[in-house]
Design a protein around this motif. Structure first.
Motif, PDB file in Angstrom:
ATOM      1  N   ALA A 192     -29.434 -70.759 -22.934  1.00 35.39           N
ATOM      2  CA  ALA A 192     -28.330 -70.142 -22.246  1.00 35.39           C
ATOM      3  C   ALA A 192     -27.373 -70.461 -22.980  1.00 35.39           C
ATOM      4  CB  ALA A 192     -28.483 -70.114 -20.871  1.00 35.39           C
ATOM      5  N   GLY A 193     -27.041 -71.388 -23.195  1.00 31.69           N
ATOM      6  CA  GLY A 193     -25.616 -72.143 -24.359  1.00 31.69           C
ATOM      7  C   GLY A 193     -25.632 -71.431 -25.177  1.00 31.69           C
ATOM      8  N   PHE A 194     -26.238 -71.635 -25.974  1.00 28.33           N
ATOM      9  CA  PHE A 194     -26.208 -70.660 -27.200  1.00 28.33           C
ATOM     10  C   PHE A 194     -26.291 -69.500 -27.050  1.00 28.33           C
ATOM     11  CE2 PHE A 194     -28.554 -69.315 -31.289  1.00 28.33           C
ATOM     12  CZ  PHE A 194     -28.018 -70.096 -31.866  1.00 28.33           C
ATOM     13  N   ALA A 195     -26.815 -68.959 -26.469  1.00 26.86           N
ATOM     14  CA  ALA A 195     -27.129 -67.501 -26.110  1.00 26.86           C
ATOM     15  C   ALA A 195     -25.526 -66.919 -26.204  1.00 26.86           C
ATOM     16  CB  ALA A 195     -27.646 -66.954 -25.999  1.00 26.86           C
ATOM     17  N   GLY A 196     -24.984 -67.804 -24.685  1.00 29.19           N
ATOM     18  CA  GLY A 196     -23.640 -67.621 -24.721  1.00 29.19           C
ATOM     19  C   GLY A 196     -22.381 -67.583 -24.974  1.00 29.19           C
ATOM     20  N   ARG A 197     -22.456 -68.443 -25.955  1.00 29.84           N
ATOM     21  CA  ARG A 197     -21.719 -68.936 -27.677  1.00 29.84           C
ATOM     22  C   ARG A 197     -22.336 -68.057 -28.346  1.00 29.84           C
ATOM     23  NH1 ARG A 197     -23.256 -74.800 -26.722  1.00 29.84           N
ATOM     24  NH2 ARG A 197     -20.857 -75.736 -25.470  1.00 29.84           N
ATOM     25  N   LEU A 198     -23.047 -67.307 -28.824  1.00 32.19           N
ATOM     26  CA  LEU A 198     -22.739 -66.464 -29.966  1.00 32.19           C
ATOM     27  C   LEU A 198     -21.507 -65.656 -29.693  1.00 32.19           C
ATOM     28  CD1 LEU A 198     -26.444 -66.285 -29.989  1.00 32.19           C
ATOM     29  CD2 LEU A 198     -25.046 -67.050 -32.123  1.00 32.19           C
ATOM     30  N   PRO A 199     -21.743 -64.757 -28.475  1.00 34.54           N
ATOM     31  CA  PRO A 199     -20.502 -63.487 -28.803  1.00 34.54           C
ATOM     32  C   PRO A 199     -19.012 -64.257 -29.610  1.00 34.54           C
ATOM     33  CG  PRO A 199     -22.174 -63.179 -26.815  1.00 34.54           C
ATOM     34  CD  PRO A 199     -21.981 -64.710 -27.341  1.00 34.54           C
ATOM     35  N   SER A 200     -18.840 -65.302 -28.796  1.00 33.57           N
ATOM     36  CA  SER A 200     -17.946 -66.036 -29.467  1.00 33.57           C
ATOM     37  C   SER A 200     -17.767 -66.263 -31.130  1.00 33.57           C
ATOM     38  CB  SER A 200     -16.968 -66.866 -29.211  1.00 33.57           C
ATOM     39  OG  SER A 200     -17.010 -67.112 -27.584  1.00 33.57           O
ATOM     40  N   ALA A 201     -18.431 -65.913 -31.775  1.00 33.25           N
ATOM     41  CA  ALA A 201     -18.588 -65.936 -33.311  1.00 33.25           C
ATOM     42  C   ALA A 201     -18.392 -64.133 -34.146  1.00 33.25           C
ATOM     43  CB  ALA A 201     -19.577 -67.227 -33.803  1.00 33.25           C
ATOM     44  N   MET A 202     -19.161 -64.147 -32.153  1.00 38.94           N
ATOM     45  CA  MET A 202     -19.839 -61.900 -33.250  1.00 38.94           C
ATOM     46  C   MET A 202     -18.473 -61.021 -33.091  1.00 38.94           C
ATOM     47  SD  MET A 202     -23.912 -61.968 -31.731  1.00 38.94           S
ATOM     48  CE  MET A 202     -24.486 -60.091 -32.262  1.00 38.94           C
ATOM     49  N   VAL A 203     -17.759 -61.273 -32.071  1.00 39.70           N
ATOM     50  CA  VAL A 203     -16.754 -59.977 -31.293  1.00 39.70           C
ATOM     51  C   VAL A 203     -15.656 -60.176 -32.662  1.00 39.70           C
ATOM     52  CG1 VAL A 203     -15.813 -59.223 -29.335  1.00 39.70           C
ATOM     53  CG2 VAL A 203     -18.502 -59.732 -29.037  1.00 39.70           C
ATOM     54  N   PRO A 204     -15.384 -60.912 -32.465  1.00 41.06           N
ATOM     55  CA  PRO A 204     -14.294 -61.149 -33.357  1.00 41.06           C
ATOM     56  C   PRO A 204     -14.319 -60.308 -34.602  1.00 41.06           C
ATOM     57  CG  PRO A 204     -14.287 -62.987 -32.051  1.00 41.06           C
ATOM     58  CD  PRO A 204     -15.522 -62.378 -32.072  1.00 41.06           C
ATOM     59  N   LEU A 205     -15.669 -61.084 -35.445  1.00 43.71           N
ATOM     60  CA  LEU A 205     -16.061 -60.513 -37.011  1.00 43.71           C
ATOM     61  C   LEU A 205     -16.627 -58.598 -36.479  1.00 43.71           C
ATOM     62  CD1 LEU A 205     -16.561 -60.377 -39.479  1.00 43.71           C
ATOM     63  CD2 LEU A 205     -19.126 -61.631 -39.487  1.00 43.71           C
ATOM     64  N   ALA A 206     -17.077 -58.459 -35.579  1.00 43.76           N
ATOM     65  CA  ALA A 206     -17.646 -56.994 -35.580  1.00 43.76           C
ATOM     66  C   ALA A 206     -16.568 -56.018 -35.123  1.00 43.76           C
ATOM     67  CB  ALA A 206     -18.858 -57.025 -34.421  1.00 43.76           C
ATOM     68  N   LEU A 207     -15.492 -57.288 -34.773  1.00 44.57           N
ATOM     69  CA  LEU A 207     -14.251 -55.841 -34.323  1.00 44.57           C
ATOM     70  C   LEU A 207     -14.329 -55.812 -35.407  1.00 44.57           C
ATOM     71  CD1 LEU A 207     -12.153 -54.269 -31.723  1.00 44.57           C
ATOM     72  CD2 LEU A 207     -11.278 -56.733 -32.167  1.00 44.57           C
ATOM     73  N   LEU A 208     -13.819 -56.083 -36.139  1.00 42.75           N
ATOM     74  CA  LEU A 208     -12.189 -56.024 -37.188  1.00 42.75           C
ATOM     75  C   LEU A 208     -13.453 -54.999 -38.266  1.00 42.75           C
ATOM     76  CD1 LEU A 208     -10.864 -58.722 -39.354  1.00 42.75           C
ATOM     77  CD2 LEU A 208     -12.330 -57.600 -40.707  1.00 42.75           C
ATOM     78  N   LEU A 209     -14.761 -55.190 -38.815  1.00 43.16           N
ATOM     79  CA  LEU A 209     -14.794 -54.499 -39.114  1.00 43.16           C
ATOM     80  C   LEU A 209     -15.164 -53.391 -38.573  1.00 43.16           C
ATOM     81  CD1 LEU A 209     -18.258 -56.767 -40.142  1.00 43.16           C
ATOM     82  CD2 LEU A 209     -16.611 -56.307 -41.749  1.00 43.16           C
ATOM     83  N   MET A 210     -15.718 -52.843 -37.340  1.00 44.77           N
ATOM     84  CA  MET A 210     -15.357 -51.267 -36.566  1.00 44.77           C
ATOM     85  C   MET A 210     -14.114 -51.241 -36.699  1.00 44.77           C
ATOM     86  SD  MET A 210     -16.766 -51.316 -32.920  1.00 44.77           S
ATOM     87  CE  MET A 210     -15.593 -51.704 -32.062  1.00 44.77           C
ATOM     88  N   VAL A 211     -13.386 -51.506 -36.334  1.00 44.04           N
ATOM     89  CA  VAL A 211     -11.796 -51.213 -36.617  1.00 44.04           C
ATOM     90  C   VAL A 211     -11.471 -50.942 -38.253  1.00 44.04           C
ATOM     91  CG1 VAL A 211      -9.214 -51.588 -36.001  1.00 44.04           C
ATOM     92  CG2 VAL A 211     -10.951 -52.186 -34.945  1.00 44.04           C
ATOM     93  N   GLN A 212     -11.768 -51.573 -39.311  1.00 45.07           N
ATOM     94  CA  GLN A 212     -11.291 -50.916 -40.212  1.00 45.07           C
ATOM     95  C   GLN A 212     -11.502 -49.737 -40.949  1.00 45.07           C
ATOM     96  OE1 GLN A 212     -13.329 -51.517 -43.502  1.00 45.07           O
ATOM     97  NE2 GLN A 212     -11.517 -50.822 -44.123  1.00 45.07           N
ATOM     98  N   GLN A 213     -13.794 -49.841 -40.215  1.00 45.75           N
ATOM     99  CA  GLN A 213     -13.929 -48.578 -40.650  1.00 45.75           C
ATOM    100  C   GLN A 213     -13.486 -47.395 -40.060  1.00 45.75           C
ATOM    101  OE1 GLN A 213     -18.085 -49.148 -40.318  1.00 45.75           O
ATOM    102  NE2 GLN A 213     -18.572 -50.400 -41.493  1.00 45.75           N
ATOM    103  N   GLN A 214     -13.032 -47.652 -38.776  1.00 45.51           N
ATOM    104  CA  GLN A 214     -12.409 -46.401 -37.935  1.00 45.51           C
ATOM    105  C   GLN A 214     -11.166 -45.795 -38.653  1.00 45.51           C
ATOM    106  OE1 GLN A 214     -15.259 -44.920 -36.500  1.00 45.51           O
ATOM    107  NE2 GLN A 214     -13.314 -43.182 -35.517  1.00 45.51           N
ATOM    108  N   THR A 215     -10.356 -46.859 -38.277  1.00 49.12           N
ATOM    109  CA  THR A 215      -8.872 -46.678 -39.440  1.00 49.12           C
ATOM    110  C   THR A 215      -8.494 -47.003 -40.948  1.00 49.12           C
ATOM    111  OG1 THR A 215      -8.047 -49.303 -38.660  1.00 49.12           O
ATOM    112  CG2 THR A 215      -7.908 -47.318 -36.777  1.00 49.12           C
ATOM    113  N   GLY A 216      -9.687 -47.727 -41.426  1.00 55.27           N
ATOM    114  CA  GLY A 216      -9.256 -47.626 -42.581  1.00 55.27           C
ATOM    115  C   GLY A 216      -8.580 -48.580 -43.214  1.00 55.27           C
ATOM    116  N   SER A 217      -7.661 -49.382 -41.923  1.00 59.46           N
ATOM    117  CA  SER A 217      -6.532 -50.088 -42.236  1.00 59.46           C
ATOM    118  C   SER A 217      -6.897 -51.765 -41.623  1.00 59.46           C
ATOM    119  CB  SER A 217      -5.833 -50.303 -40.805  1.00 59.46           C
ATOM    120  OG  SER A 217      -4.921 -50.765 -40.867  1.00 59.46           O
ATOM    121  N   TYR A 218      -6.996 -52.432 -42.725  1.00 60.76           N
ATOM    122  CA  TYR A 218      -7.129 -53.786 -42.246  1.00 60.76           C
ATOM    123  C   TYR A 218      -6.164 -54.328 -41.011  1.00 60.76           C
ATOM    124  CZ  TYR A 218     -10.535 -53.834 -45.746  1.00 60.76           C
ATOM    125  OH  TYR A 218     -11.786 -54.474 -46.512  1.00 60.76           O
ATOM    126  N   ALA A 219      -5.153 -54.262 -41.175  1.00 62.84           N
ATOM    127  CA  ALA A 219      -3.629 -55.191 -40.516  1.00 62.84           C
ATOM    128  C   ALA A 219      -4.174 -54.648 -39.339  1.00 62.84           C
ATOM    129  CB  ALA A 219      -2.262 -53.987 -40.759  1.00 62.84           C
TER     130      ALA A 219
END
Length: 401
Positions: A19-46
């Motif tokens: 459970a500790g491994f599963a619960g820590r994965l979001p900390s490594a996943m969400v920032p990267l996934a959020l960056l890719l999602m926002v960039q794809q949607q807006t075209g802005s890396y900033a």
């Protein structure tokens, strides 16, 4: 191997590890996934970088506050509340981004989701600090190794889901894993035996940070993580300059796998040297391991050096966690570990920013690699600063500091 079996046989150990491994994965996943999602949607890396950074900073800054609350009320209600709120706020974040909302809304949604990230890591480490001292170092070694694997598996899962379905699906998976991890730890047998320790007198919000020995551990840890942040930026830049940008993920994975190998080896050892001395020598080992990187001219040579240099990282983090568990006031164990995570996150972000600036300037990639060495060297120097000679935990476990 017997050392690891002794940890696995502890009550709730399998639950805490899985459970500790599963619960820590979001900390490594969400920032990267959020960056890719926002960039794809807006075209802005900033804007993408702003949203990702806001999420990480909100997560880091809120953790000590919730850790303090968890120590006062037990972590269970905090974890269960976060397990309910975090996936909902991630869903709102996805809706805001995909819906084309203005920048203010994206940043606000990122901050809210980051602040609600479950305290899985701090709680698990606090629980490990309460196990039998004979197996505690091995438990912390497993914990440090699992953390390294999180930062291999998390980005890999995001990359795969982004190609197959889209980054929003990676955010959704992270939300599910967060619930699984938080509920698993909250309902574990180990947490059912948690009894809050009421402090003898009212304490200030910074009392845990200023506990004897803690400032040096936190400052040295910050210097080390600043160096790691610079290295994480330098590795992709090195691969790009070498004409093999696709190797950046392989190089980062080799670095983490070296740490995993070192952590597994170290966790099976019985070391009689005091924790502060172990910590100092291991930090020196990290510094020596990073020193040759600036001289590498080929990506595969760099990969070999990263693997070898990485072998000292998980052992260093293992001893660092052991020190925090021993130095933390009995009524603020979870809070102490959240402070460690907070300063690590902040220092890594600063290191990445400084490293990026060096890469863009005259110093180039070599400058960022040298910054990584300098950060580790400063961490060693901090451990040499004189301080109080001894502190004793209420449980009667003296720790030389």
């Amino acid at each position: 191997m017997r050392a690891y079996l002794s940890v696995w046989r502890l009550p709730s150990a399998p639950v805490l590890l899985v459970a500790g491994f599963a619960g820590r994965l979001p900390s490594a996943m969400v920032p990267l996934a959020l960056l890719l999602m926002v960039q794809q949607q807006t075209g802005s890396y900033a804007l993408a970088g702003l949203a990702s950074a806001t999420y990480g900073l909100a997560m880091a800054s809120m953790a000590p506050v919730l850790g303090r609350l968890a120590d006062r009320r037990t972590p269970r209600p905090v974890l269960l509340a976060q397990a309910a709120a975090h996936p909902l706020l991630l869903a709102v974040l996805v809706a805001v981004v995909l819906g084309g909302a203005p920048t203010v809304a994206v940043v606000a949604a990122s901050a809210a989701a980051g602040a609600a990230t479950p305290l899985v890591s701090g709680t698990v480490r606090a629980l490990w600090s309460r196990v039998d001292p004979a197996v505690r170092p091995t438990a912390f070694a497993l914990d440090a190794t699992a953390t390294e694997l999180v930062f291999v598996a998390g980005p890999t899962a995001v990359a795969a889901l982004t190609v197959l379905a889209g980054p929003a699906w990676a955010v959704g998976l992270a939300g599910g894993l967060a619930v699984l991890g938080a509920v698993g730890v909250a309902t574990s047998r180990a947490l059912r035996g948690w009894t809050p320790v009421v402090p003898a007198e009212r304490t200030s919000p910074l009392a845990t940070v200023l506990a004897p020995g803690m400032p040096r551990v936190l400052v040295s840890g910050s210097a080390l993580m600043l160096g790691f942040g610079a290295l994480e930026v330098a590795i992709p830049a090195f691969a790009d300059e070498a004409g093999s940008p696709g190797l950046s993920g392989v190089l980062l994975a080799l670095w983490s796998l070296g740490s995993v190998a070192g952590g597994l080896w170290f966790g099976a050892r019985v070391v009689s040297v005091s924790l502060p001395r172990q910590y100092r020598w291991l930090l020196l080992g990290v510094t020596i391991g990073l020193a040759p990187l600036a001289a590498a001219s080929d990506p595969w040579v760099l990969g070999a050096l990263l693997f070898l240099g990485g072998t000292a990282i998980a052992p260093t983090l293992t001893v660092q966690n052991s020190l925090v568990g021993a130095l933390a006031p009995a009524h603020a164990t979870t809070e102490a570990f959240t402070w460690l995570s907070t300063v690590a996150t902040g220092a890594s972000a600063v290191g990445a920013a400084l490293g990026g600036g060096l890469i863009e300037g005259r110093a180039g990639v070599s400058g960022s690699l040298l910054l990584a060495v300098a950060g580790a060297a400063v961490a060693v120097a901090v451990t040499l600063v004189p301080g109080r000679r001894r502190v004793a935990r209420p449980a009667g476990e003296p720790v030389a500091v």
